[in-house]
Design an enzyme around this catalytic site. Structure first.
Site, PDB file in Angstrom:
ATOM      1  N   ASP A 185      -5.304   0.108   7.651  1.00  0.00           N
ATOM      2  CA  ASP A 185      -5.777  -0.796   6.600  1.00  0.00           C
ATOM      3  C   ASP A 185      -5.115  -2.161   6.714  1.00  0.00           C
ATOM      4  O   ASP A 185      -3.882  -2.263   6.729  1.00  0.00           O
ATOM      5  CB  ASP A 185      -5.498  -0.185   5.224  1.00  0.00           C
ATOM      6  N   ASP A 229      -1.254   0.290  12.729  1.00  0.00           N
ATOM      7  CA  ASP A 229      -1.628   0.553  11.348  1.00  0.00           C
ATOM      8  C   ASP A 229      -3.149   0.479  11.237  1.00  0.00           C
ATOM      9  O   ASP A 229      -3.832  -0.053  12.131  1.00  0.00           O
ATOM     10  CB  ASP A 229      -0.961  -0.502  10.452  1.00  0.00           C
TER      11      ASP A 229
END
Length: 222
Positions: free
Chosen positions: A20, A18
């Site tokens: 953020d 991922d």
């Protein structure tokens, strides 16, 4: 947070990352943009912030404004993405992210993010981080996290079975997506600890990665 204290070693053949909250700390701009959006729609900002992490904007909007047509959510999300892409103030790397990414040079890996290409490119650059060669972004999928589509697509493009992948995630939606994909999950940061990943770390300084001649990837935690 109860970050893993005892050293742990996980083995895999690929890593799915991922962005953020995992590689990039963009919380300041996410808060600014979404609290403005909440105010415009008469919603409580604190309640909105409980929903938006990890999801594509239109999926968050659908949960927060369930009676609004999805076409309107998509239009609003396009404006939100442009607003976020124009605001890089306070965007920095998660501690250890640069060294972590540098260690993946010979490791199959992909970025799997709910951001689109312009936003992911801008945030990684603002944080001083290199972009992985393979990116699964908002444009690449039909479903937002917590649906597993993004992680399954990342695994397929790397040619690795889902069960041989490790996901690095921070949000409830992302952890649910990884779990639904049948993958093991390393949670990063305090948000992750609430969603019971397989292991959790304070940040990426607690992670070390090695690849072996037979293609096995060892992830050392702690």
């Amino acid at each position: 947070m109860t970050a893993t204290a005892v050293p742990t070693v996980l083995t895999a053949r690929a890593l799915l990352l991922d962005m953020d909250g995992t590689l990039v700390n963009s919380d300041a701009v996410v808060e600014r943009c979404w609290r403005r959006w909440a105010s415009r729609h008469g919603l409580d900002g604190d309640e909105v912030m409980k929903v938006v992490h990890g999801r594509q904007g239109h999926a968050s909007m659908a949960l927060l404004l369930p009676d609004r047509p999805m076409a309107q959510n998509h239009e609003d999300n396009a404006r939100m993405l442009a607003e976020e892409t124009a605001d890089m103030e306070g965007v920095v790397e998660i501690p250890g992210a640069a060294a972590f990414l540098a260690s993946l040079r010979d490791v199959p890996h992909a970025l799997v993010t709910s951001a689109d290409v312009p936003l992911s490119t801008a945030r990684m650059a603002a944080a001083g981080l290199p972009l992985p060669a393979l990116r699964v972004t908002a444009e690449s999928v039909g479903e937002s996290k917590p649906h597993p589509e993004g992680f399954l697509k990342g695994a397929a493009e790397l040619g690795v079975a889902p069960e041989d992948c490790i996901v690095f995630e921070d949000s409830g939606a992302g952890i649910a997506a990884g779990r639904a994909a049948g993958m093991r999950i390393v949670g990063v940061g305090p948000r992750a600890d609430s969603y019971e990943p397989d292991v959790v770390v304070r940040d990426l300084t607690q992670v070390r990665v090695e690849s072996t001649a037979d293609g096995t990837v060892r992830v050392y935690i702690g």
